[in-house]
Design a protein around this motif. Structure first.
Motif, PDB file in Angstrom:
ATOM      1  N   THR A  24       0.662  -1.296   0.084  1.00  0.00           N
ATOM      2  CA  THR A  24       0.050  -0.017   0.113  1.00  0.00           C
ATOM      3  C   THR A  24       0.741   1.305   0.016  1.00  0.00           C
ATOM      4  O   THR A  24       0.683   2.085  -0.841  1.00  0.00           O
ATOM      5  N   THR A  25       2.007   1.324   0.905  1.00  0.00           N
ATOM      6  CA  THR A  25       2.859   2.288   0.908  1.00  0.00           C
ATOM      7  C   THR A  25       3.361   2.613  -0.422  1.00  0.00           C
ATOM      8  O   THR A  25       3.566   3.908  -1.121  1.00  0.00           O
ATOM      9  N   ALA A  31       1.511   7.078  -6.613  1.00  0.00           N
ATOM     10  CA  ALA A  31       0.586   7.888  -6.847  1.00  0.00           C
ATOM     11  C   ALA A  31       1.040   9.254  -6.780  1.00  0.00           C
ATOM     12  O   ALA A  31       0.491  10.194  -7.286  1.00  0.00           O
ATOM     13  N   ALA A  32       1.681   9.376  -5.524  1.00  0.00           N
ATOM     14  CA  ALA A  32       2.124  10.802  -5.144  1.00  0.00           C
ATOM     15  C   ALA A  32       3.204  11.608  -6.111  1.00  0.00           C
ATOM     16  O   ALA A  32       3.133  12.607  -6.436  1.00  0.00           O
ATOM     17  N   VAL A  33       4.058  10.582  -6.539  1.00  0.00           N
ATOM     18  CA  VAL A  33       5.024  11.130  -7.421  1.00  0.00           C
ATOM     19  C   VAL A  33       4.355  11.395  -8.689  1.00  0.00           C
ATOM     20  O   VAL A  33       4.619  12.572  -9.362  1.00  0.00           O
ATOM     21  N   PHE A  41       1.697  12.568  -0.434  1.00  0.00           N
ATOM     22  CA  PHE A  41       3.246  12.692   0.198  1.00  0.00           C
ATOM     23  C   PHE A  41       3.024  12.769   1.469  1.00  0.00           C
ATOM     24  O   PHE A  41       3.921  11.943   2.201  1.00  0.00           O
ATOM     25  N   PHE A  42       2.010  13.319   2.174  1.00  0.00           N
ATOM     26  CA  PHE A  42       1.877  13.217   3.504  1.00  0.00           C
ATOM     27  C   PHE A  42       1.390  12.062   3.950  1.00  0.00           C
ATOM     28  O   PHE A  42       2.030  11.527   5.058  1.00  0.00           O
ATOM     29  N   ILE A  43       0.604  11.160   3.399  1.00  0.00           N
ATOM     30  CA  ILE A  43       0.066   9.909   3.862  1.00  0.00           C
ATOM     31  C   ILE A  43       1.436   8.849   3.758  1.00  0.00           C
ATOM     32  O   ILE A  43       1.770   8.164   4.664  1.00  0.00           O
ATOM     33  N   VAL A  44       2.137   8.974   2.724  1.00  0.00           N
ATOM     34  CA  VAL A  44       3.344   8.072   2.469  1.00  0.00           C
ATOM     35  C   VAL A  44       4.383   8.297   3.545  1.00  0.00           C
ATOM     36  O   VAL A  44       4.800   7.511   4.179  1.00  0.00           O
ATOM     37  N   SER A  45       4.642   9.635   4.083  1.00  0.00           N
ATOM     38  CA  SER A  45       5.455  10.011   5.131  1.00  0.00           C
ATOM     39  C   SER A  45       4.933   9.442   6.462  1.00  0.00           C
ATOM     40  O   SER A  45       5.808   8.879   7.210  1.00  0.00           O
TER      41      SER A  45
END
Length: 298
Positions: A24-25, A31-33, A41-45
């Motif tokens: 999922t990460t 998707a963020a890139v 980006f905040f969710i990935v972080s």
């Protein structure tokens, strides 16, 4: 984590939940890139932070733990026995959570270890000999069940495993005894000879030996007194028992373990005579039975 047989990693293993989290990460990261979305980006972080915390606390959780094992006094082949496992937490400020101690592919779980906890683990050894625990593992899925982390601990525990006790009729197994005493149907010596006298009842005497007629004529309970079948000590020679080796060892182990039933019985083994009523003598004999005929003796 369920105790029982399962696969344990030598150091670390990703769980099903961990694979889902990592996948999922990665997908959100792509998707963020591609979208250049700040929220993604905040969710990935946040996801990566959770993974980092999992690694830090998971590693700390299984560190500074001491494991001690206590065996029961006697361990027999094919008989389940219970190990007492003592777990000490030497960390000053942190408790340990969901600790699983793995021994011989079986495990016991300690939900929380503040300072010291003890739990039991049931094991069975299939053959007589010497049971060794050369190493054990301390594992945990704490804190998020993303990884199973394990730490191997080298140990040096050894325990004699005595032959499995098996019951046989004495008249069938030991013909010399039958020739001396006649056909024997009971293993319990005493109360089986001729009626000698009556006496006042002693607490602990089996009820079947109470003489109810004599008691009815008296104001006290009366019990029958028999001559003992054991007028002389009975010497059981290991070499004279006509049985296969393992059955012979199992039979004599049964006699030694149930020594209270065999008063006046001595076992001759390797030209030594053992009084099975004495704990030290009995333990020495059973220890020799455990390794007799095996290539690796201790």
């Amino acid at each position: 984590m369920d105790s029982g047989k399962r696969s344990y990693p030598s150091v670390i293993k990703i769980t099903k939940a961990g694979w889902i989290f990592i996948t999922t990460t990665i997908l959100i990261g792509f998707a963020a890139v591609n979208t250049n979305n700040n929220l993604l980006f905040f969710i990935v972080s946040a996801f990566l932070s959770f993974m980092g915390l999992s690694g830090f606390f998971g590693k700390r959780n299984i560190e500074n733990l001491d494991v001690n094992i206590d065996f029961p006094e006697e361990v027999f082949a094919n008989k389940e026995f219970m190990l007492n496992i003592n777990l000490k937490n030497k960390k000053k400020y942190l408790n340990s959570f969901l600790i699983e101690v793995v021994i011989d592919d079986k495990s016991v779980v300690f939900p929380v270890v503040e300072k010291e906890e003890t739990k039991s683990l049931n094991l069975t050894v299939s053959k007589r000999g010497v049971f060794e625990i050369k190493s054990l593992s301390v594992c945990s899925i704490f804190p998020f069940n993303f990884f199973i982390r394990c730490r191997k601990i080298d140990t040096e525990y050894k325990k004699f495993v005595y032959p499995e006790p098996k019951r046989y009729p004495l008249s069938f197994i030991y013909s010399d005894y039958s020739n001396k005493k006649g056909e024997v149907s009971s293993e319990k010596f005493g109360y089986e000879g001729d009626l000698v006298a009556l006496r006042d009842y002693n607490v602990g005497t089996p009820i079947k030996y109470i003489d109810w007629k004599a008691s009815a004529k008296s104001d006290k309970l009366k019990e029958k007194v028999f001559s003992s079948l054991q007028s002389q000590p009975v010497m059981i020679d290991f070499e004279k028992i006509n049985l296969p080796l393992e059955e012979k060892l199992s039979f004599l182990t049964y006699i030694a373990v149930n020594y209270k039933k065999f008063e006046g019985v001595f076992i001759i083994f390797e030209k030594q005579t053992y009084d099975i009523t004495l704990k030290s003598s009995r333990e020495k004999l059973l220890s020799k039975f455990a390794v007799y005929g095996l290539e690796k003796n201790v």
